[in-house]
Design a protein around this motif. Structure first.
Motif, mmCIF file in Angstrom:
data_model
loop_
_atom_site.group_PDB
_atom_site.id
_atom_site.type_symbol
_atom_site.label_atom_id
_atom_site.label_comp_id
_atom_site.label_asym_id
_atom_site.label_seq_id
_atom_site.Cartn_x
_atom_site.Cartn_y
_atom_site.Cartn_z
ATOM 1 N N ALA A 1 0.829 -1.211 0.000
ATOM 2 C CA ALA A 1 0.000 0.000 0.000
ATOM 3 C C ALA A 1 0.864 1.262 0.000
ATOM 4 O O ALA A 1 0.413 2.322 -0.437
ATOM 5 N N ARG A 2 2.118 1.156 0.443
ATOM 6 C CA ARG A 2 3.021 2.313 0.471
ATOM 7 C C ARG A 2 3.812 2.489 -0.823
ATOM 8 O O ARG A 2 4.477 3.504 -1.006
ATOM 9 N N TRP A 3 3.763 1.507 -1.716
ATOM 10 C CA TRP A 3 4.571 1.589 -2.928
ATOM 11 C C TRP A 3 4.359 2.867 -3.717
ATOM 12 O O TRP A 3 5.334 3.474 -4.175
ATOM 13 N N ASP B 1 -1.711 1.950 -8.776
ATOM 14 C CA ASP B 1 -2.379 1.221 -7.713
ATOM 15 C C ASP B 1 -1.675 -0.108 -7.464
ATOM 16 O O ASP B 1 -0.939 -0.589 -8.312
ATOM 17 N N VAL B 2 -1.895 -0.658 -6.285
ATOM 18 C CA VAL B 2 -1.298 -1.931 -5.891
ATOM 19 C C VAL B 2 -2.380 -2.744 -5.187
ATOM 20 O O VAL B 2 -3.086 -2.222 -4.328
ATOM 21 N N GLU B 3 -2.503 -4.003 -5.568
ATOM 22 C CA GLU B 3 -3.451 -4.900 -4.927
ATOM 23 C C GLU B 3 -2.694 -6.129 -4.441
ATOM 24 O O GLU B 3 -1.836 -6.654 -5.147
ATOM 25 N N GLY C 1 -0.964 -7.624 -7.757
ATOM 26 C CA GLY C 1 -0.500 -6.972 -8.963
ATOM 27 C C GLY C 1 -0.505 -5.459 -8.762
ATOM 28 O O GLY C 1 -0.956 -4.960 -7.743
ATOM 29 N N CYS C 2 0.028 -4.772 -9.748
ATOM 30 C CA CYS C 2 0.048 -3.317 -9.676
ATOM 31 C C CYS C 2 -0.096 -2.748 -11.080
ATOM 32 O O CYS C 2 0.196 -3.410 -12.063
ATOM 33 N N GLY C 3 -0.594 -1.530 -11.128
ATOM 34 C CA GLY C 3 -0.751 -0.836 -12.391
ATOM 35 C C GLY C 3 0.138 0.398 -12.415
ATOM 36 O O GLY C 3 0.405 0.990 -11.376
#
Length: 56
Positions: free
Chosen positions: A24-26, A35-37, A50-52
């Protein structure tokens, strides 16, 4: 897959790991991330996600 990365910098390894282990801090340190999930709040064995990025 295995990945080995070596870097040096001004922060202690524990602090750097905390920044990496909390997806969540990325976006705070990677402004190119949109975003990061992740299935867990921290990177742990078996977590998936994953992340976008902002390029598209």
């Amino acid at each position: 897959m295995q990945l080995t990365l070596r870097v040096t910098g001004p922060l202690p390894p524990v602090e750097v790991w905390e920044r990496y282990a909390l997806p969540a801090r990325w976006p705070q340190w990677g402004p190119y991330l949109r975003d990061v999930e992740l299935t867990a709040p921290r990177i742990v064995p078996g977590a998936r996600g994953g992340c976008g990025d902002r390029s598209g």
